[in-house]
Design an enzyme around this catalytic site. Sequence first.
Site, PDB file in Angstrom:
ATOM      1  CG  HIS A  60       8.339  15.600  17.074  1.00 25.36           C
ATOM      2  ND1 HIS A  60       7.718  15.357  18.271  1.00 25.36           N
ATOM      3  CD2 HIS A  60       7.385  16.102  16.255  1.00 25.36           C
ATOM      4  CE1 HIS A  60       6.445  15.708  18.184  1.00 25.36           C
ATOM      5  NE2 HIS A  60       6.211  16.159  16.974  1.00 25.36           N
ATOM      6  CG  ASP A  62       4.337  14.628  14.208  1.00 27.18           C
ATOM      7  OD1 ASP A  62       4.088  14.983  15.362  1.00 27.18           O
ATOM      8  OD2 ASP A  62       4.962  15.340  13.387  1.00 27.18           O
ATOM      9  CG  ASP A 184       4.974  19.557  17.362  1.00 34.18           C
ATOM     10  OD1 ASP A 184       5.150  20.790  17.269  1.00 34.18           O
ATOM     11  OD2 ASP A 184       4.582  18.865  16.414  1.00 34.18           O
ATOM     12  CG  HIS A 429       1.131  16.724  18.682  1.00 34.38           C
ATOM     13  ND1 HIS A 429       1.884  15.718  19.231  1.00 34.38           N
ATOM     14  CD2 HIS A 429       1.857  17.213  17.655  1.00 34.38           C
ATOM     15  CE1 HIS A 429       3.019  15.606  18.566  1.00 34.38           C
ATOM     16  NE2 HIS A 429       3.026  16.510  17.599  1.00 34.38           N
TER      17      HIS A 429
END
Length: 991
Positions: A60, A62, A184, A429
């Site tokens: 994941h 970001d 997420d 996000h």
Amino acid sequence: MSLKRTILPTILPLVLLLFRGVVTAPFETFEDNLSGHLGCQKCHDIDKDKINVHLIPHSHDDVGWLKTVDQYYFGMNTGIQHAGVQYIITSVVEALLENTDRRFIQVETAFFWKWWKAQSEEMQQNFKYLVDNGQIEMTNGAWAMNDEACANYQSIIDQFTWGLRIINDTVGTCGAPRTGWQIDPFGHSREQASLFAQLGFDSIFFARLDHDDKTKRQEEGRLNYAWQGSANLDDSIIFGGIFPTSSYSPPSGYCWDYECSDDPVNDDPESPDYNVKSVVEDFTKLAKQYAKYYPTNNVLMAMGGDFQYEAAEMNFVNMDKFIKAFEDHDEVKLLYSTPSCYVKAVHESNPKLHLKTDDFFPYSNNNNSFWTGYFTSRPNSKRFERTGHNILQATKQLVAIDSIRSTDYEKNVDNLRYLREAMGIMQHHDAITGTERQHVASDYVRLLTRAVEYAEKPIGDIVGELLQGNKTEESDLKLQLSSCLLSNISICNVSQKSDAFVVVGYNPLSWPVTQYIRLPISNANFSIQGPDGDEEYDIVTAISDFAYVELPNQVPSKTELVFAAKIPPMGLKMYFINKTSKSLEESPQGEVMDGDDNFSFGNNETCFQIDNKTNLLKSVTMNGITLNITQNFYYYYSETGESDKTNISSGAYLFRPTNTTPEALDGRVTNAGSKRGKVVDEFHQKWTDGRMNISQIIRVYKDESYIEFDWLVGGINITVDNMGKEVISKFSVTDDFNNNNTFYTDSNGREIIKRTLNYRPDYTYDPKIEPVASNYYPVTTKILIKDEQKDIEVAVLTDRSEGGSSLAKGEIELMVHRRIIHDDKKGVGESLNETEFETGVYVRGSHYLVIGSATKSNPDGRTTAAQERILAQKKLNQPWIGIGTLTGASLTNADEESELLLSYSALRQALPENVNILTFEPWKNGTFLLRFEHILEQNEDPKLSDTANINIDDLFDAFIIEEITETTLAANRLLSDYKSESRYNWNFTGK
Ligand SMILES: *[C@@H]1O[C@H](CO)[C@@H](O)[C@H](O)[C@H]1NC(C)=O
Ligand SMILES: *[C@@H]1O[C@H](CO)[C@@H](O)[C@H](O)[C@H]1NC(C)=O
Ligand SMILES: [Zn+2]
């Protein structure tokens, strides 16, 4: 060629590719026609008689959070967090080449593209080989994993379009993602599900949903479900998958990443630490427990976490052994899998799924932690994102029109690239949400500012060419334009300092619009000349003297000039503005309103009244209705708790007020001046309170049927009482108004969702614990209440995303600003405490109030819902305003300047009011992307919700369309190919 296109009454964007040359390369044929799926998908077998645990290796990554995008990519700033995406992808490729059983999903295309560009051809070929071989599955594929509360659908579509295009350009058709992987984001919107269906995806996977909802789903075996994303579109149902753990990481004990400290699988029976037996025993129990959560014997297990797989061999070598350990197990089978293989396996068992028809907002991870603060956090950044969207649409259109006219299809196209990418990043996000560290927020501003400058660079020349019309010989005209991004603090050097300048407006919408252009000026009188002759204007006082602003060579003006520019659809207008006298003939302050019983602003059709005792709004008249309604600002104190469970504080993510009724501001609101002008009427208010500074202008334009609330909130003082504060603007109908504990909010700017106070359609929760925060919902563009008996609807539209609710009869509240001194322990590790010019940051924004019939058409023939739809489009995609200088032409005699057109439209005529060209942009190989949308839902308006017909042949004045090909929503697949392999059908039970 004659082509008639029917636009369905279902706000269905139709996507068309315009081809200059014929593109014949078809998609690869899909071997697996039954499931209708990936030709390149290679799934491991499942065992129908066992529990199949699908291990899905993922990282994941970001696109900015604790570190900036670049710091994450290169692995810099390790003191904050060890994370380097460049190492991750390379390491994964090497590990996958080792063993063809292994799988991995690649998600964030912003990072993938950085990596791809830096690789040797050999490494690129390796990656492509793994994609073709089904070992790497490109998943989600958008530029970033977008937030679902604050992002507008138009920006979501854009960032998927760009991400999926890069995937197709690099790894080809096998890379086309089919599954949504929104693991997420802090709650999930119904529109996201609908967009996935239109992209041709058939599933969405995520981790975060309300804990009560999650528990109930686990108990009832519903961690798989069918989700109907649209109340209007057919075929909008997708499959949903939720992880069995509380996150997107493996359960404790099974994380073999270098970031984790779990023991590896020791498979040497001679070793004193041999643990295969206990691993099998322990995990069998877990697998049996997880299996109960799902409707089939397929269990999801996300094997990864934040920035994992930098040393991928560690993860894979242990997973290899983990899988092998269960080889002969009677009850449990483990397999390397991908989201699409999981969906395929579940589909083969043909389960009866439960149908979900609403959304997953708000998200709370325990009774006290409602993630509803981020709907408003960093409001300036949320507004800048919308500005970026607006400029991107306008510049894409202008570059497209110009490149067709010049038949140089690559012309200036590169200038759009930064802005496309920066806007993709902004949807992330931890970007638009405001949940990133301060230095990362500053970096997003840097990225977006640079991107806007780059996109605007060719616009002056393009506009100059379009306005010179059919003129052929070289001209010495030179137009230099840029948008004044600081005009919201009354700074624009050109309009403040020049005696003569030009203003150009480009309207990206497909209908004519009136834009009220507002320019900071020095005290003077002006003449404004455009194609329709002299324009009337008002000189008004700025909302504030902006005394706190300290910028080199830039001084905010106290005076602004306002005039109405009527700009044609997809078209331009140019105005010449000249100073005519050095001092003002009339005071911008207008009349003094004290003691005036009338205290009314606007005309008979649309007006508002001010209560001359309180200086607050008293009533509003529009659409033939007069309603007593007031508006004021209040604030909540932020909870300061230090624990991460029941005594948690408000923060970047969470909203946790100490009190259930917000605090009123001290003192009387002052009448700070008013104006009854030729184009606009304004009433200025000022609040005096030691805890913050608020000014507001309530205004009504002569030709518009809405009331604007233009507010400036800042200087929130957190030391006076050592408390964080969260400021709201509240509208309260003072007549009896029964909205039945019901209000409505939009989903990413598209369909409207009904909200009921203290109630969730899908599960029960205790609203008494957090009565305010648990009733907050994302307001991407609007919130409204209705009294059906009285037949009145009250709607407030926003200029950015905000959190909002209706907590009492006849009330609408919107959170506009937050300054907090504690961290809410959700990972960001900083308090949300934005400062600028050594004070709490100021935020300027607008709310647009619309009142009308709740059920019938208004006197103008449109329903209130239809009026709101059109207004929302006009506010989101405003004309791009360029201010600058023109050399080589006379500035004083515009009407005699024969070589210049002062008005231009790329369209032959405006589109019907319910259809808009959502996208017009240069694409590739001389093709252009054209996306239409019907902007109304079914049943919103008896006429405008209906089908609209447009003739594309007859649409553009600027060029002729040679050929058209239809594609899916993101333009990465031809519709003809897509239809031949339909999406999965699911059995489901309604609610
Ligand atoms: C995707 O890429 C392939 C080449 O790998 C190309 O033939 C095809 O036209 C591309 N599709 C689209 C929609 O651009
Ligand atoms: C451009 O040409 C059209 C028709 O040929 C004509 O009507 C128009 O006036 C011309 N515009 C200019 C600015 O010369
Ligand atoms: Zn994340």
